[in-house]
Design a protein around this motif. Structure first.
Motif, mmCIF file in Angstrom:
data_model
loop_
_atom_site.group_PDB
_atom_site.id
_atom_site.type_symbol
_atom_site.label_atom_id
_atom_site.label_comp_id
_atom_site.label_asym_id
_atom_site.label_seq_id
_atom_site.Cartn_x
_atom_site.Cartn_y
_atom_site.Cartn_z
ATOM 1 N N LEU A 1 0.823 -1.217 0.000
ATOM 2 C CA LEU A 1 0.000 0.000 0.000
ATOM 3 C C LEU A 1 0.854 1.263 0.000
ATOM 4 O O LEU A 1 0.483 2.267 -0.613
ATOM 5 C CB LEU A 1 -0.919 0.026 1.230
ATOM 6 C CG LEU A 1 -2.169 -0.834 1.157
ATOM 7 C CD1 LEU A 1 -2.880 -0.847 2.506
ATOM 8 C CD2 LEU A 1 -3.104 -0.364 0.062
ATOM 9 N N ASP A 2 1.998 1.212 0.672
ATOM 10 C CA ASP A 2 2.881 2.378 0.748
ATOM 11 C C ASP A 2 3.787 2.535 -0.475
ATOM 12 O O ASP A 2 4.400 3.581 -0.651
ATOM 13 C CB ASP A 2 3.774 2.298 1.997
ATOM 14 C CG ASP A 2 2.992 2.482 3.286
ATOM 15 O OD1 ASP A 2 1.857 3.004 3.234
ATOM 16 O OD2 ASP A 2 3.510 2.099 4.345
ATOM 17 N N HIS A 3 3.898 1.489 -1.301
ATOM 18 C CA HIS A 3 4.878 1.538 -2.381
ATOM 19 C C HIS A 3 4.308 1.504 -3.800
ATOM 20 O O HIS A 3 5.068 1.584 -4.764
ATOM 21 C CB HIS A 3 5.914 0.424 -2.200
ATOM 22 C CG HIS A 3 6.857 0.730 -1.090
ATOM 23 N ND1 HIS A 3 6.553 0.468 0.230
ATOM 24 C CD2 HIS A 3 8.072 1.310 -1.091
ATOM 25 C CE1 HIS A 3 7.559 0.862 0.996
ATOM 26 N NE2 HIS A 3 8.489 1.383 0.217
ATOM 27 N N ILE A 4 3.009 1.346 -3.935
ATOM 28 C CA ILE A 4 2.404 1.481 -5.260
ATOM 29 C C ILE A 4 1.151 2.347 -5.127
ATOM 30 O O ILE A 4 0.631 2.548 -4.024
ATOM 31 C CB ILE A 4 2.067 0.131 -5.935
ATOM 32 C CG1 ILE A 4 0.970 -0.627 -5.188
ATOM 33 C CG2 ILE A 4 3.296 -0.719 -6.104
ATOM 34 C CD1 ILE A 4 0.470 -1.853 -5.940
ATOM 35 N N GLU A 5 0.688 2.825 -6.232
ATOM 36 C CA GLU A 5 -0.515 3.652 -6.233
ATOM 37 C C GLU A 5 -1.696 2.845 -5.694
ATOM 38 O O GLU A 5 -1.937 1.705 -6.121
ATOM 39 C CB GLU A 5 -0.794 4.107 -7.663
ATOM 40 C CG GLU A 5 -1.893 5.130 -7.777
ATOM 41 C CD GLU A 5 -2.065 5.599 -9.201
ATOM 42 O OE1 GLU A 5 -3.200 5.503 -9.704
ATOM 43 O OE2 GLU A 5 -1.064 6.046 -9.801
ATOM 44 N N ALA A 6 -2.426 3.415 -4.784
ATOM 45 C CA ALA A 6 -3.540 2.720 -4.137
ATOM 46 C C ALA A 6 -4.566 2.218 -5.152
ATOM 47 O O ALA A 6 -5.090 1.116 -5.021
ATOM 48 C CB ALA A 6 -4.201 3.618 -3.104
ATOM 49 N N ALA A 7 -4.849 3.001 -6.171
ATOM 50 C CA ALA A 7 -5.838 2.604 -7.175
ATOM 51 C C ALA A 7 -5.390 1.358 -7.936
ATOM 52 O O ALA A 7 -6.206 0.486 -8.255
ATOM 53 C CB ALA A 7 -6.093 3.746 -8.147
ATOM 54 N N THR A 8 -4.101 1.252 -8.200
ATOM 55 C CA THR A 8 -3.558 0.087 -8.916
ATOM 56 C C THR A 8 -3.691 -1.165 -8.058
ATOM 57 O O THR A 8 -4.124 -2.217 -8.539
ATOM 58 C CB THR A 8 -2.074 0.325 -9.268
ATOM 59 O OG1 THR A 8 -1.988 1.514 -10.049
ATOM 60 C CG2 THR A 8 -1.485 -0.839 -10.027
#
Length: 148
Positions: free
Chosen positions: A47-54
């Protein structure tokens, strides 16, 4: 199939989806994944390292697959058809598998525990060198699948 809702100390519904799809992607059971002590850490790390929507898109596709699969065979086929064959979800699936097996995300270890608890060590019937010793007199026992 049923999404595992018996997850310890995490109220986030998507966390249950993450752990459930991780079971199918890795081939390890919920208990085996939970016993690493890393399930919640990995979820929050992603969650902290990629876009939340993705990540949410990946989890929504995973949720639909899990809920619409009645057998393990259907689930395996659906994962192949809906996750592993689509560029929008393939990369995340590969990263999740790598995360569980090697403890790395984009080539870097998540933390010290992720190296020690990587699933690769179980698959190899080995221990992580320098981190988790096999035990007293373990040298006197033949390795698993030893031809000697």
């Amino acid at each position: 199939m049923i999404i595992n809702k018996k997850i310890l100390n995490v109220d986030d519904y998507y966390y249950a989806v993450f752990v459930t799809i991780s079971e199918s992607l890795t081939g390890f059971t919920l208990n085996e994944l939970q016993s690493t002590g890393l399930a919640e850490i990995y979820y929050r790390y992603i969650l902290d390292h990629i876009e939340a929507a993705t990540f949410t898109e990946f989890l929504n596709v995973s949720k639909d697959i899990i809920e619409n699969s009645l057998t393990q065979e259907q689930l395996t086929h659906a994962i192949s058809a809906e996750i592993l064959s689509k560029p929008s979800t393939l990369g995340i699936a590969q990263s999740v598998i790598t995360l569980w097996y090697l403890g790395t995300w984009e080539g870097a270890y998540v933390n010290d525990l992720s190296y020690k608890e990587g699933l690769v060590w179980n698959v190899m019937h080995a221990h992580p060198p320098g981190a988790k010793q096999p035990g007293f007199k373990s040298w006197s026992v033949k390795p698993v699948n030893s031809n000697s």
